[in-house]
Design a protein around this motif. Sequence first.
Motif, PDB file in Angstrom:
ATOM      1  N   ARG A 102       4.340  16.441 -11.419  1.00 36.85           N
ATOM      2  CA  ARG A 102       3.254  16.740 -12.084  1.00 36.85           C
ATOM      3  C   ARG A 102       3.147  18.145 -11.760  1.00 36.85           C
ATOM      4  O   ARG A 102       2.724  19.363 -12.996  1.00 36.85           O
ATOM      5  CB  ARG A 102       1.329  16.427 -12.328  1.00 36.85           C
ATOM      6  CG  ARG A 102       1.995  14.826 -12.558  1.00 36.85           C
ATOM      7  CD  ARG A 102       1.662  14.866 -14.124  1.00 36.85           C
ATOM      8  NE  ARG A 102       2.169  13.683 -14.384  1.00 36.85           N
ATOM      9  CZ  ARG A 102       0.613  12.686 -15.310  1.00 36.85           C
ATOM     10  NH1 ARG A 102      -0.893  14.069 -15.387  1.00 36.85           N
ATOM     11  NH2 ARG A 102       0.761  11.505 -16.105  1.00 36.85           N
ATOM     12  N   LEU A 103       3.653  18.451 -10.508  1.00 39.86           N
ATOM     13  CA  LEU A 103       2.691  19.639  -9.994  1.00 39.86           C
ATOM     14  C   LEU A 103       4.254  20.985 -10.353  1.00 39.86           C
ATOM     15  O   LEU A 103       4.506  22.202 -10.614  1.00 39.86           O
ATOM     16  CB  LEU A 103       3.478  19.885  -8.139  1.00 39.86           C
ATOM     17  CG  LEU A 103       1.913  21.013  -7.339  1.00 39.86           C
ATOM     18  CD1 LEU A 103       0.934  21.769  -8.074  1.00 39.86           C
ATOM     19  CD2 LEU A 103       2.754  20.745  -6.521  1.00 39.86           C
ATOM     20  N   PHE A 104       5.755  19.922 -10.153  1.00 42.23           N
ATOM     21  CA  PHE A 104       6.956  21.075 -10.834  1.00 42.23           C
ATOM     22  C   PHE A 104       7.120  20.419 -11.765  1.00 42.23           C
ATOM     23  O   PHE A 104       8.885  19.423 -10.987  1.00 42.23           O
ATOM     24  CB  PHE A 104       7.416  21.011  -9.234  1.00 42.23           C
ATOM     25  CG  PHE A 104       7.534  22.364  -7.758  1.00 42.23           C
ATOM     26  CD1 PHE A 104       6.443  22.768  -7.788  1.00 42.23           C
ATOM     27  CD2 PHE A 104       6.645  20.988  -6.923  1.00 42.23           C
ATOM     28  CE1 PHE A 104       6.131  23.620  -6.744  1.00 42.23           C
ATOM     29  CE2 PHE A 104       5.474  21.306  -5.946  1.00 42.23           C
ATOM     30  CZ  PHE A 104       5.760  22.951  -6.257  1.00 42.23           C
ATOM     31  N   LEU A 115       2.815  12.739  -8.445  1.00 38.29           N
ATOM     32  CA  LEU A 115       2.011  14.280  -8.487  1.00 38.29           C
ATOM     33  C   LEU A 115       2.798  15.508  -7.968  1.00 38.29           C
ATOM     34  O   LEU A 115       3.016  15.824  -8.804  1.00 38.29           O
ATOM     35  CB  LEU A 115       0.906  13.891  -7.707  1.00 38.29           C
ATOM     36  CG  LEU A 115      -0.208  12.978  -7.811  1.00 38.29           C
ATOM     37  CD1 LEU A 115      -0.934  12.008  -6.405  1.00 38.29           C
ATOM     38  CD2 LEU A 115      -0.954  13.895  -8.441  1.00 38.29           C
ATOM     39  N   LEU A 116       3.851  14.890  -7.332  1.00 37.87           N
ATOM     40  CA  LEU A 116       4.913  16.215  -7.314  1.00 37.87           C
ATOM     41  C   LEU A 116       4.992  16.253  -8.375  1.00 37.87           C
ATOM     42  O   LEU A 116       5.589  17.763  -8.746  1.00 37.87           O
ATOM     43  CB  LEU A 116       5.719  15.615  -6.210  1.00 37.87           C
ATOM     44  CG  LEU A 116       6.505  16.204  -5.513  1.00 37.87           C
ATOM     45  CD1 LEU A 116       5.442  17.506  -4.557  1.00 37.87           C
ATOM     46  CD2 LEU A 116       7.184  15.954  -4.207  1.00 37.87           C
ATOM     47  N   ILE A 163       2.310   7.049  -6.128  1.00 40.05           N
ATOM     48  CA  ILE A 163       1.850   8.260  -6.585  1.00 40.05           C
ATOM     49  C   ILE A 163       1.866   9.703  -6.035  1.00 40.05           C
ATOM     50  O   ILE A 163       1.214  10.516  -7.240  1.00 40.05           O
ATOM     51  CB  ILE A 163       0.342   7.451  -6.192  1.00 40.05           C
ATOM     52  CG1 ILE A 163       0.013   6.253  -7.120  1.00 40.05           C
ATOM     53  CG2 ILE A 163      -0.964   8.744  -6.531  1.00 40.05           C
ATOM     54  CD1 ILE A 163      -1.339   5.731  -6.445  1.00 40.05           C
ATOM     55  N   PHE A 164       2.631   9.994  -4.873  1.00 36.15           N
ATOM     56  CA  PHE A 164       2.476  11.402  -4.360  1.00 36.15           C
ATOM     57  C   PHE A 164       3.932  11.651  -5.450  1.00 36.15           C
ATOM     58  O   PHE A 164       3.211  12.804  -5.614  1.00 36.15           O
ATOM     59  CB  PHE A 164       3.038  10.733  -3.062  1.00 36.15           C
ATOM     60  CG  PHE A 164       3.208  12.081  -1.784  1.00 36.15           C
ATOM     61  CD1 PHE A 164       1.846  12.918  -2.144  1.00 36.15           C
ATOM     62  CD2 PHE A 164       4.337  12.396  -1.674  1.00 36.15           C
ATOM     63  CE1 PHE A 164       1.827  13.860  -1.463  1.00 36.15           C
ATOM     64  CE2 PHE A 164       4.447  14.108  -1.844  1.00 36.15           C
ATOM     65  CZ  PHE A 164       2.712  14.147  -1.054  1.00 36.15           C
ATOM     66  N   LEU A 201       0.890  -0.985   0.098  1.00 38.32           N
ATOM     67  CA  LEU A 201       0.227   0.272  -0.108  1.00 38.32           C
ATOM     68  C   LEU A 201       0.935   1.323   0.017  1.00 38.32           C
ATOM     69  O   LEU A 201       0.741   2.140  -0.706  1.00 38.32           O
ATOM     70  CB  LEU A 201      -0.840   0.197   1.138  1.00 38.32           C
ATOM     71  CG  LEU A 201      -1.643   1.747   1.642  1.00 38.32           C
ATOM     72  CD1 LEU A 201      -3.097   1.304   0.229  1.00 38.32           C
ATOM     73  CD2 LEU A 201      -2.885   1.243   2.654  1.00 38.32           C
ATOM     74  N   TYR A 202       1.711   1.469   0.805  1.00 36.42           N
ATOM     75  CA  TYR A 202       2.629   2.612   0.923  1.00 36.42           C
ATOM     76  C   TYR A 202       3.496   2.569   0.394  1.00 36.42           C
ATOM     77  O   TYR A 202       3.919   4.252  -0.261  1.00 36.42           O
ATOM     78  CB  TYR A 202       3.251   2.530   2.549  1.00 36.42           C
ATOM     79  CG  TYR A 202       2.158   2.656   3.053  1.00 36.42           C
ATOM     80  CD1 TYR A 202       2.018   3.848   3.690  1.00 36.42           C
ATOM     81  CD2 TYR A 202       2.249   2.222   4.431  1.00 36.42           C
ATOM     82  CE1 TYR A 202       0.613   4.505   4.583  1.00 36.42           C
ATOM     83  CE2 TYR A 202       0.533   1.986   4.977  1.00 36.42           C
ATOM     84  CZ  TYR A 202      -0.350   3.065   5.651  1.00 36.42           C
ATOM     85  OH  TYR A 202      -0.933   3.808   6.108  1.00 36.42           O
ATOM     86  N   LEU A 235       1.035   4.179  -2.710  1.00 36.84           N
ATOM     87  CA  LEU A 235       0.949   5.311  -2.694  1.00 36.84           C
ATOM     88  C   LEU A 235       2.523   6.860  -2.917  1.00 36.84           C
ATOM     89  O   LEU A 235       1.891   7.511  -3.097  1.00 36.84           O
ATOM     90  CB  LEU A 235       0.659   5.719  -0.701  1.00 36.84           C
ATOM     91  CG  LEU A 235      -0.619   5.301  -0.739  1.00 36.84           C
ATOM     92  CD1 LEU A 235      -1.343   5.847   1.014  1.00 36.84           C
ATOM     93  CD2 LEU A 235      -1.986   5.622  -1.339  1.00 36.84           C
TER      94      LEU A 235
END
Lengths: 299, 353
Positions: free
Chosen positions: B335-337, B332-333, B328-329, B321-322, B325
Amino acid sequence: MVKFIKKVIFKLYVIFLMGFTVWYGYFMYPLIFGFEGKEKAEASLMELGKAGTDKERMFVKLIAEKEQTKKTDLGYRVIDQPYIEGRFHNIGISVEPDNGSICVRCHGNVPHDHSKEIRSFLNMHAFYLGCESCHIMPGKDAPAWEFRWYKKSTGEVTDNPVALVEIEDSYKTAESMRKYPMYGNYGAKIAPGKIKNGTFTFLHDKNDMAFVNRYIVEQDHLGPEQKSQMKRVIHDSVSKKPLQCDRCHQKKSPYLPFAKLGYPLRRVSELTDTSVVGMIRKYKEFYIPNFLTPGGIKD
Amino acid sequence: MYKQLLAKLIIAIVCFYGFGDYSYAGDELNCVLCHKFRGLSRIDKDGKFRLFYINQELFDSGPHRRNKCKDCHTDINKIPHDPAKKVDCTQECHMVEPSSTEKFSHKSVAKVLSKSVHSPVDKNGKEKKFKEDYPGCKDCHDQPFYRPFSIYKGQLKAGVSKRGISRCKSCHTRGDFAEDFYEHVTTRLRKSRFPMETIEACAKCHQDKAFQERHDLDDVVTTYKQTFHGKMIALGSERTPDCLDCHVVEGENTHLIEAQDVPTSAVYKTNVQATCRTEECHSKASAKLAGFQTHVTYDREKYPLQFYMLVGFKALMAFVLYFFLLLIFLELLRRLFPGFSFFKEKNNNSGDN
């Protein structure tokens, strides 16, 4: 411009997803590893229970069992009732807390303990009589108190309970006798007061309640002498000798105006003339000579 | 004068008949005169709350409604009375047991209980250790209720069926005989308690950590609740087995619960198959169904295999799970930067110009 807005929305969306990912990890943790906090809390309660004296253990248990209820599913009806350890007979109903009484804040719902033989009866009365009714008397030459019902939930004056009439109705026909009226649990209590300028006010009003509540909150900051002072002030109107049973349970001029308080004729008669008075007489004559002196008999 | 006398007479008649009719048939002493009040209570010398209120409606909803107060509270002979003695459930009451001429009593139940694991004395009559922990009647039972049902035109419905009972009443017309009989029999045709109530009764002792330690027992209630059976009951199923269904041999008295190591016990290793495969449960299942450990306790010292299996399984779950996760995190990071880097390459173009 549109491109810029799209970019901002996209970034916000990504931030939201990142937040959700973190939250999901946090949410799943106890599901995988168990609710550690809850287990720890239970363990600490157990430890406290084990380590302490009987009194401490009882206190821990009281906290754990606070407002514990028990459900019984009969298939066509579910009975949800308060749970009292070791009790065999079903209780069925919960009792509404008395938020209107300043006395109950410290003394609780079951305050009578001294007169061993009659303490249960006195506690029974405490369910529909405010403490002031028996423990605060008018002065020798002062006019008699007026009595009204107050709502337990708010402490405000309320109409005479409809339940008193419903009880009466249950005696009327064979069919109605099959119904089970509730005695003594009217959601209201009788308390004394005065009429000032045509308006009725209870002896203890909202100001008194605020005063007592403040004392309860602040008492830890007071010195021992100050505490004694405050207790004296709070109890200054309490009569030395409480009202005796036969002041109300008598035919000639009962202390409480039963009829005015909504008790139907048959019930008034029962309280002042027949069964109840008869039983008090039995207590007085054959069983406990001091029955009519609450507070006079010690454990 | 005459008017007053007449009024007194009327009130006396009304009161007399009022009480006479309203109190229970068995309330000869008119105990409800006081005990109908919810507040009749006190705190005893040990600090326990003692409530003496009798809820008449609920009292009339169970098999004890035919008993007089004095049948159980035998020491009360006068009103007002002295503090009542503890009730002995094995004493005889006024009713005659219909299949014999003897007075009814719960002695036979006590006899069965004395043979069970819950008896405070062992086979040789010797007192067991911590004998105060062994249950008396009131530890498992409070005042019982009827749980009647009806079947009309093939439809099962909870409660008393007017149509059903009308047939009884066409012959048994006197008193409440038909109602009593109907409710008694239909209640006995199914379990007298909802499964969760049975589990809660057992949990009073078996979920108590100090009790478990004193008797070297596992936390069987918690582990039961973790099973499929436990979860089904928590969701309201009445068809799923509770403690008694597995721990009492089919057809035996429910009070005869025996320890796991007693060869006649329902949960003795060679009997478990039969217990699971009763007609009402897994009748068509293979014998292997009973091969699993029902109450899995994850105690490192007592059950190391189960404990490490659990640790391993949790670790695997956590890792999977972790790990994803985190992946994915980080995605996403990015995508943000999109242009972010800890180690930026030197821009050689400026030198070339």
